[in-house]
Design an enzyme around this catalytic site. Sequence first.
Site, PDB file in Angstrom:
ATOM      1  N   GLU A  60      58.685 163.227  51.755  1.00 27.72           N
ATOM      2  CA  GLU A  60      57.301 163.270  52.253  1.00 27.72           C
ATOM      3  C   GLU A  60      56.288 163.168  51.115  1.00 27.72           C
ATOM      4  OE1 GLU A  60      56.412 163.136  55.278  1.00 27.72           O
ATOM      5  OE2 GLU A  60      57.830 164.178  56.588  1.00 27.72           O
TER       6      GLU A  60
ATOM      7  N   GLU B  73      66.813 163.692  58.556  1.00 24.67           N
ATOM      8  CA  GLU B  73      66.548 164.956  59.256  1.00 24.67           C
ATOM      9  C   GLU B  73      66.579 164.657  60.747  1.00 24.67           C
ATOM     10  OE1 GLU B  73      62.931 166.967  57.966  1.00 24.67           O
ATOM     11  OE2 GLU B  73      63.326 166.402  55.883  1.00 24.67           O
TER      12      GLU B  73
HETATM   13  C1  IPT Z   1      59.963 167.483  57.826  1.00 19.12           C
HETATM   14  C2  IPT Z   1      60.101 167.909  56.403  1.00 19.12           C
HETATM   15  O1  IPT Z   1      60.678 166.914  55.634  1.00 19.12           O
HETATM   16  C3  IPT Z   1      60.876 169.156  56.233  1.00 19.12           C
HETATM   17  O2  IPT Z   1      60.679 169.647  54.929  1.00 19.12           O
HETATM   18  C4  IPT Z   1      60.497 170.168  57.248  1.00 19.12           C
HETATM   19  O3  IPT Z   1      59.141 170.474  57.101  1.00 19.12           O
HETATM   20  C5  IPT Z   1      60.714 169.614  58.601  1.00 19.12           C
HETATM   21  O4  IPT Z   1      59.949 168.466  58.785  1.00 19.12           O
HETATM   22  C6  IPT Z   1      60.297 170.559  59.681  1.00 19.12           C
HETATM   23  O5  IPT Z   1      60.882 171.806  59.591  1.00 19.12           O
HETATM   24  S1  IPT Z   1      58.394 166.702  57.950  1.00 19.12           S
HETATM   25  C7  IPT Z   1      57.895 166.669  59.634  1.00 19.12           C
HETATM   26  C8  IPT Z   1      56.408 166.472  59.680  1.00 19.12           C
HETATM   27  C9  IPT Z   1      58.510 165.577  60.375  1.00 19.12           C
END
Ligand code: IPT
Length: 965
Positions: free
Chosen positions: A419, A489
């Site tokens: 990010e 993720e």
């Molecule tokens: C995504 C992040 O990469 C991670 O660090 C964490 O924040 C996660 O989301 C949520 O728990 S960013 C999100 C805006 C898609």
Amino acid sequence: MTFRTRTRTRTDYVEDVAPGDGALPPRAWYASSDARSLSLNGSWRLRVSGTADAEDDSFAAQGYDAGDWAEVPVPGHWVLQGHGSPAYTNHLYPFPVDPPRVPTENPTGDHLRVFDLPADWPDLAEGGAVLRFDGVESCARVWLNGTELGTFKGSRLPHEFAVGHLLKPAGNVLAVRVHQWSSGSYLEDQDQWWLPGIFRDVTLLHRPAGSALDFFVLAAYDHVSGEGTLRVDSDVAGRVTVPELGIDTATGEPVTVPVEPWSAEVPRLYDGVLATEGERIPLRVGFRTVELSDGLIKVNGRAVLFKGVNRHEWHPRHGRALDPATMREDVLLMKRHNVNAVRTSHYPPHPAFLDLCDELGLWVIDECDLETHGFTEQAWRDNPVDDDRWTPALLDRAARMVERDKNHPSVVMWSLGNEAGTGRGLTAMAEWIRGRDSSRLVHYEGDPDCRDTDVYSRMYAGHAEVERIGRGLDGGNLKRRRLPFILCEYAHAMGNGPGGLADYQRLFETYDRLQGAFVWEWIDHGIEDQRFGYAYGGDFGEELHDGNFVCDGLLFPDRRPSPGLVEYKKVIEPVAVEGDGTGGSVRVTNKYDFADLSALAFTWSYEVNGEPVESGALTVPALAPGESAEVKLPEPPVATAAGEAHWTVRAELAADAPWAPRGHVVAWGQFAVSPRRAPSVASTARPVPGDGLITLGPASFDTRTGALRAVGPVAVDGLRLDVWRATTDNDDGAAWQTDTRYGPLWRRLGLHRMRHRLDAVEPGEDALTVRTRVAPAACEIGLSTVYRWTSDGERLRLAVSVRPEGDWTVPLPRLGIRFALPAADRVQWYGGGPGEAYPDSRTASLIGRWQSTVDELQTPYVRPQENGARADVRWAELGGLRIEGDPEFFLTARRWTTEHLDAAAHRTDLAPGGAVWVNLDHRQHGLGSQSCGPGPLPRYHLRAEPAAFSFVFSQAGWPSPASER
Ligand code: IPT
């Protein structure tokens, strides 16, 4: 040795975009087998001041008396040691965005440690010494014996200083000034607690004359010839030996020999030694080749499927200061839950973690310590990643990661960070990395054009989009269309959930381009706290915070696996056992990418009404990856008429593995042979109105309200239709979600405050019928609900029918009945278990006979919410009552009401009341993953539709009501 006194304390380095000054060039992290080292971990003196310049730097001088300073253990974070407080934000910078400036209020920890060299430390005149810091957040200035060594930033990266010329046999004074905020903070906006301190090891390393500096172990595997090629490039020439392979060669010289390759599944390592004139360094060599070929990520010639997790470093008392035992526990837990890959979100982990990944076998995406997410608030304007002034700092971070970790076979991809938008700095990092190490791929999620990456990576894409990507129908530029896809993720594991894992896995296994995914995330970052059980954002009075968004892991903060991890284990199991239970055989498929099935032993068990009747070994061939076989089951040991019967086939470790003992269950399948007979109750008893009570068989009811009062000796209170659940984090969703979020909609409609209007109590010939309408204030929607009670004199049957009225535009949270029992402790049931299960998270639920207690039925989510339902329950006994369902139901029992659960913010808000509240649910709404990702798939929605379901109540033989009081 001079110490320059200054009139003003120098703080310019804090806000300077430069990464630091004075440190040695980055190099491989290793432990010499003969050169001495001295851990400087332990008790240090600490003084915390409020600004970067509140105190001058005279503390660094020899002879300074820090006798009145606090004493704290290093590694640690001072805010977890009673000095100041931790603070949590997801992506918002907790200070004004004005790069590279940071606030005047800049907590600064001065650290002092006096140390003697061990008596047998080599002669100081010979060789040198290096002082290594493995992690300091966020900016440090270092002195040894009054001489300034330099400054550094890059919290989760190592920094070394040459100190040989400054050491003395005794009374060395190491002074470290640590600032919480620095220009580096702009590059470290990861979603986590802000935790300043010296949180990783501090080590003094003797560097004998002729010792190695940096070296690069290149160990490739040719899957066609079966040979490995080893070449160790070393700054200092020496010899490389690998006795097991008969290798004895000069550094820089490649040797090719037949080898067994390294993979996460079969992590074959060869012990070797790099010997320079001055020292010997143990090597653990894993031969493997990572490449992009045919649009796929291949290792040793085969496409891999990542079954991964995102791992932040976390300990509920020590924050990111992790001890070796905790790191090992993480790897063991991953291996035992079939996880085969880790993304080190969002920074390089403690180096010992990667040793464990090499040794026990995990694919690693090693991610650089870089995130500038807060710039999204200003449309990425002034993003350091696209501002040449910051590029040296970015390159420094890339180099410190790659140089430190390059000798780990487990690391198969370098990730530029998380990010951070896009920009020239990021491209510069990628180019530098490729130039330095062409043996691995480059990952970064934040660029939809994949300019700098070898893999198309996304986060939280829904099932439909992932399927389109799998089919190659997602568009994108030419480069991206040719790349393999991973979800770096997905499946946001916040609170109860994630739901939908099995549906994703089916897609990953169907489309070659989809090479797997990494659950967000491994562990809840709850902080152990007397007041709350576990604290989360806001609990320390932070002016900006993101609440419990920091508790979104598959493990609870104490590392107990959550039901989400148990589900994940089942969903990603490396062996599929399929069958319909009636064909006399099962189909076994090896879903490993590299290993055959020879490490596994298979067993069968035949269960009737949930009780194992007979079990035995099942012979399964040592199938190669991707192969399947039809395996014959024995003759059923009993006639099928004996009751509901199941085959359960398990794949277990045939021998102890380094990560789990023999007998550890890796995979299983269960198949119904003969169906269950639904309970039936003849309606022979007749309701008998009496003095304020109507009796019907064993039960009594309130004459006026028709409410059930007792079944035999068991008092029952408040039995009625229930549609409300304490909304989960995934029900509530995240504020930025554009899709419909049902939690807030349900609340707006008033589903948490349904009113029950009594329309009729009708004692009839063979039934007591109670008619009601269940609806919230202010709305025209409602649920016309009829309770029909019948009995054969001994057992009591309740048939509930529900007819929605009005225009229901939302699904229901749950649909069933709830009631209170005066007491219940032990619970036994026949149905799904042992853990909780919901419609889109139920693959790990095994049909059987289970026992628990009411307290153990609770899943302790850090922020309390709906939890603990056991699925597919045929019958259950608790509090002296036996309950049979037609059809099967979800069972939930707790010592507080749903309203209490809903209102609780922390575990400590839940106190047992006098009663046990039981929910018997005909249906539940799915869980989904909308706390960050998509909601439940439509097929898991609990639509408001006409429904009919029934329960049979009787007195339980076990446990007796008396024993429960
Ligand atoms: C995504 C992040 O990469 C991670 O660090 C964490 O924040 C996660 O989301 C949520 O728990 S960013 C999100 C805006 C898609």
